[in-house]
Scaffold this motif. Structure first.
Motif, PDB file in Angstrom:
ATOM      1  N   THR A  47      21.379  -0.708  35.302  1.00  0.00           N
ATOM      2  CA  THR A  47      20.029  -0.831  35.858  1.00  0.00           C
ATOM      3  C   THR A  47      19.686  -2.286  36.144  1.00  0.00           C
ATOM      4  O   THR A  47      19.009  -2.585  37.141  1.00  0.00           O
ATOM      5  CB  THR A  47      19.007  -0.211  34.896  1.00  0.00           C
ATOM      6  N   ARG A  49      21.518  -4.391  37.349  1.00  0.00           N
ATOM      7  CA  ARG A  49      22.111  -4.764  38.627  1.00  0.00           C
ATOM      8  C   ARG A  49      21.149  -4.538  39.793  1.00  0.00           C
ATOM      9  O   ARG A  49      21.317  -5.142  40.852  1.00  0.00           O
ATOM     10  CB  ARG A  49      23.415  -3.980  38.847  1.00  0.00           C
ATOM     11  N   SER A  50      20.147  -3.696  39.601  1.00  0.00           N
ATOM     12  CA  SER A  50      19.133  -3.517  40.637  1.00  0.00           C
ATOM     13  C   SER A  50      18.343  -4.801  40.854  1.00  0.00           C
ATOM     14  O   SER A  50      17.800  -5.015  41.939  1.00  0.00           O
ATOM     15  CB  SER A  50      18.185  -2.382  40.249  1.00  0.00           C
ATOM     16  N   THR A  53      21.518  -7.721  42.098  1.00  0.00           N
ATOM     17  CA  THR A  53      22.039  -7.653  43.456  1.00  0.00           C
ATOM     18  C   THR A  53      21.071  -8.270  44.458  1.00  0.00           C
ATOM     19  O   THR A  53      21.501  -8.822  45.473  1.00  0.00           O
ATOM     20  CB  THR A  53      22.353  -6.208  43.872  1.00  0.00           C
ATOM     21  N   THR A 140      15.336   0.346  47.949  1.00  0.00           N
ATOM     22  CA  THR A 140      16.464   0.974  47.256  1.00  0.00           C
ATOM     23  C   THR A 140      16.555   0.470  45.823  1.00  0.00           C
ATOM     24  O   THR A 140      16.960   1.195  44.926  1.00  0.00           O
ATOM     25  CB  THR A 140      17.805   0.730  47.975  1.00  0.00           C
ATOM     26  N   ARG A 141      16.170  -0.782  45.608  1.00  0.00           N
ATOM     27  CA  ARG A 141      16.204  -1.346  44.255  1.00  0.00           C
ATOM     28  C   ARG A 141      15.048  -0.803  43.416  1.00  0.00           C
ATOM     29  O   ARG A 141      15.200  -0.562  42.212  1.00  0.00           O
ATOM     30  CB  ARG A 141      16.158  -2.870  44.303  1.00  0.00           C
ATOM     31  N   THR A 142      13.901  -0.616  44.047  1.00  0.00           N
ATOM     32  CA  THR A 142      12.779  -0.001  43.344  1.00  0.00           C
ATOM     33  C   THR A 142      13.140   1.415  42.925  1.00  0.00           C
ATOM     34  O   THR A 142      12.848   1.841  41.799  1.00  0.00           O
ATOM     35  CB  THR A 142      11.535   0.009  44.247  1.00  0.00           C
ATOM     36  N   GLU A 144      16.178   2.619  42.346  1.00  0.00           N
ATOM     37  CA  GLU A 144      17.144   2.568  41.246  1.00  0.00           C
ATOM     38  C   GLU A 144      16.467   2.199  39.925  1.00  0.00           C
ATOM     39  O   GLU A 144      16.780   2.779  38.872  1.00  0.00           O
ATOM     40  CB  GLU A 144      18.252   1.557  41.566  1.00  0.00           C
ATOM     41  N   LEU A 145      15.561   1.234  39.960  1.00  0.00           N
ATOM     42  CA  LEU A 145      14.835   0.855  38.748  1.00  0.00           C
ATOM     43  C   LEU A 145      14.011   2.020  38.223  1.00  0.00           C
ATOM     44  O   LEU A 145      13.991   2.284  37.011  1.00  0.00           O
ATOM     45  CB  LEU A 145      13.933  -0.350  39.027  1.00  0.00           C
ATOM     46  N   HIS A 148      16.536   4.960  36.927  1.00  0.00           N
ATOM     47  CA  HIS A 148      17.320   4.649  35.733  1.00  0.00           C
ATOM     48  C   HIS A 148      16.467   4.210  34.552  1.00  0.00           C
ATOM     49  O   HIS A 148      16.885   4.379  33.397  1.00  0.00           O
ATOM     50  CB  HIS A 148      18.396   3.611  36.067  1.00  0.00           C
TER      51      HIS A 148
END
Length: 204
Positions: A47, A49-50, A53, A140-142, A144-145, A148
């Motif tokens: 997580t 890595r969100s 990256t 996309t990062r939001t 994933e956060l 996860h």
């Protein structure tokens, strides 16, 4: 419904804050079950890595747009996301958090959030799927956060209640993916109290 850059910044910041707070609840349970083959440490590493990256990709400008939306990003990375390298990267990222993973996660967030706050979304960066505008990559990062951290909350036995800003963006992306993959019907039925979804149903 679209989102402004300011809304995306806020959703990302709120999702990161929820992640940091939830990681703070782990205590001594880092070796406990997290998600699938991951223990809690590996789940937290994955997580994190969100956040990481975003930092990495901002330092790698792209020459052209190759992926035009968050939806296209997930469709482009579907095969890679199902491969064993993802699980390995999660374990490696968990190990990299060191002796005090909660402090390390808080430090990562404190470093990355100002980077995003200082941008206007028109930065062209190189992602694993190809060149993307930051405004298209950040949701996309939001997502994933949000997903996860909900996994982590479930593993810790605490309520999985993402901030409204992050939940709204994540669910918007879920809806886009469901429509694109021809899965809107089953999702609508399940969300409105009809019989449950098929086993292992996923829009990803």
């Amino acid at each position: 419904m679209g989102f402004s850059w300011q809304q995306s910044q806020r959703a990302f910041a709120d999702a990161a804050g929820w992640f940091v707070r939830t990681v703070g609840l782990v205590g001594n349970r880092w070796d406990g079950p997290g998600l699938g083959e991951w223990d809690v440490r590996a789940l937290v590493g994955h997580t994190s890595r969100s956040l990481l990256t975003v930092e990495t990709y901002l330092a790698r400008p792209a020459a052209a747009v190759e992926v035009a939306s968050a939806l296209e990003y997930y469709r482009a990375t579907r095969a890679a996301a199902a491969g064993p390298a993802v699980a390995a990267r999660g374990r490696d990222a968990g190990t990299a958090l060191g002796d005090d993973p909660a402090a390390a996660v808080a430090q990562i967030a404190a470093r990355v959030l100002p980077l995003v706050e200082a941008r206007d979304g028109t930065e062209l960066l190189t992602t694993i799927a190809g060149g993307m505008w930051l405004r298209d990559y950040l949701p996309t990062r939001t997502f994933e956060l949000a997903v996860h951290t909900a996994d982590l909350a479930t593993a810790l036995g605490v309520p999985a209640q993402p901030p409204a800003t992050a939940a709204t963006q994540a669910l918007h992306l879920v809806a886009d993916l469901a429509v694109a993959e021809g899965l809107a019907g089953p999702l609508l039925l399940a969300a409105t109290g009809r019989p449950g979804l098929p086993a292992r149903f996923s829009v990803l």
